[in-house]
Design an enzyme around this catalytic site. Sequence first.
Site, mmCIF file in Angstrom:
data_model
loop_
_atom_site.group_PDB
_atom_site.id
_atom_site.type_symbol
_atom_site.label_atom_id
_atom_site.label_comp_id
_atom_site.label_asym_id
_atom_site.label_seq_id
_atom_site.Cartn_x
_atom_site.Cartn_y
_atom_site.Cartn_z
ATOM 1 N NE ARG A 64 17.834 -3.328 31.205
ATOM 2 C CZ ARG A 64 16.649 -3.666 31.764
ATOM 3 N NH1 ARG A 64 16.677 -2.914 32.839
ATOM 4 N NH2 ARG A 64 16.425 -4.883 31.865
ATOM 5 C CE1 TYR A 117 20.694 21.179 25.780
ATOM 6 C CE2 TYR A 117 19.623 19.223 27.062
ATOM 7 C CZ TYR A 117 20.218 19.805 25.849
ATOM 8 O OH TYR A 117 20.295 18.930 24.672
ATOM 9 C CG ASP A 189 21.825 20.612 34.643
ATOM 10 O OD1 ASP A 189 23.239 20.391 34.824
ATOM 11 O OD2 ASP A 189 21.288 20.364 33.792
ATOM 12 C CE LYS A 214 26.827 19.154 26.639
ATOM 13 N NZ LYS A 214 25.648 18.488 27.200
HETATM 14 N N1 PLP Z 1 22.242 19.906 31.294
HETATM 15 C C1 PLP Z 1 22.689 20.911 30.283
HETATM 16 C C2 PLP Z 1 23.178 22.018 31.245
HETATM 17 C C3 PLP Z 1 23.244 20.832 29.132
HETATM 18 O O1 PLP Z 1 23.739 21.706 28.637
HETATM 19 C C4 PLP Z 1 22.811 19.377 28.613
HETATM 20 C C5 PLP Z 1 23.281 19.321 26.986
HETATM 21 O O2 PLP Z 1 23.654 20.285 26.460
HETATM 22 C C6 PLP Z 1 22.208 18.497 29.250
HETATM 23 C C7 PLP Z 1 21.702 18.797 30.407
HETATM 24 C C8 PLP Z 1 21.986 17.174 28.553
HETATM 25 O O3 PLP Z 1 22.951 16.420 28.461
HETATM 26 P P1 PLP Z 1 23.149 15.235 27.194
HETATM 27 O O4 PLP Z 1 23.344 16.060 26.083
HETATM 28 O O5 PLP Z 1 24.642 14.606 27.973
HETATM 29 O O6 PLP Z 1 22.026 14.422 27.635
#
Ligand code: PLP
Length: 403
Positions: A64, A117, A189, A214
């Site tokens: 961890r 998101y 992000d 992703k």
């Molecule tokens: N940021 C974006 C742009 C996303 O599309 C997503 C999820 O679809 C996330 C963050 C969250 O990622 P995770 O599902 O890996 O927690």
Amino acid sequence: MGERPHSRKAWKVDTQVVQGGEKVTFNTPSKITPIYQTSVFTFEDLDHLDAYYDQPKSGFMYTRFANPNHTVLERHIAQLEGAENAVAAASGMGAILASLLTFAGSGDHVVCSTEIYGGTLNLIQKELARLGIACTFADFTRLDEVEAAIQPQTKVLISETITNPLLHVIDIASVADLAHRHGAKLVVDNTFSTPLLIKPLEAGADLVLHSATKYIGGHSDVTSGVVAGHRPSIDRAREIVVGFGASLSPFEAWLTLRGAKTLALRFRKQCENALKVASALAQHPAVTKVYYPGLEGHPQHELASRQFDKRYGAMLSFALADDREVTNAFMNGLEWVPFAPSLAGVETTISHPLRTSHRALTPEMQAKLGIHVGLIRVSIGIEDPDDIVHEFTQALDRSMGKR
Ligand code: PLP
């Protein structure tokens, strides 16, 4: 030296089944970092333990806290993002939580992009609000609106580089400059853009994060996240990841890094395909609008061309009539592109923002953003672009009752 009086040979079966395998350390360099699928590491004695505490980064104690598979992934992403360091997390959401809490605590204020998101929105509105972190939402394509949202307690601004699901492009350098003029930090992000389109830290951002689930992972077989930035910020983000228990598993870290090695090959092809598919969709009579920064009619096409060096990403959205029957007819008409509410794998997929990622938004907010039942989001894969265009065209024809 002879065997000790109570030797291995004298063990009873309950001890043999647990301790029977000799602990062997192989001194054979492997080409790829193996999976350190262990929750804990061992120490010879107190001197060894003290050495770890004196220099925690020189070894490993507990997964961890840190694990070699984290370390190699973190170095890889830090290099890609031009960062001093990075920290892996169990998911993109773990990375977002760590990024925000690195800069904001109780009594502080965050300015967040309106188009973000759904999970980020939920985290900010529900969980961070409970912890005493307030938020104002603003349209990050409009700097005046962002500036108006900034308060004296604002510690952090957060936005995606290319927004989800309407593919607006944010001018990262200008937003970073604005944040810094007001003594705040910028968290970006970069999931949709990847470091191949932009390295937000070089444009002035203070932390960059990915849902590595992703494009970084790229094969829809892993859930992981990563935050990159300057060393002191990453040290703090790491404390949050570790303290909140959002650490990545060694196997997921290993899979993420395996995927990351082909990011450039995959993403370049996906961007090329996306431009071709977006152009074809724009010609189809069933499509009322295409959202893709590579198209000349896109409101930030010029910014995207400049900021991303003439590549525009591999996500696009398009609108059909605002009619559930038409949308269902289109979805049923697809023969091999699945409806899968995620993105960025090597296979082309579609998703439906209204009913998945953005279902938690109020109807007013959905209407304001233009997220209606006919809005389809596409994650373009690495297939042949002609086949992708054919697949969408025949499903669109069917949605019009043509087949
Ligand atoms: N940021 C974006 C742009 C996303 O599309 C997503 C999820 O679809 C996330 C963050 C969250 O990622 P995770 O599902 O890996 O927690």
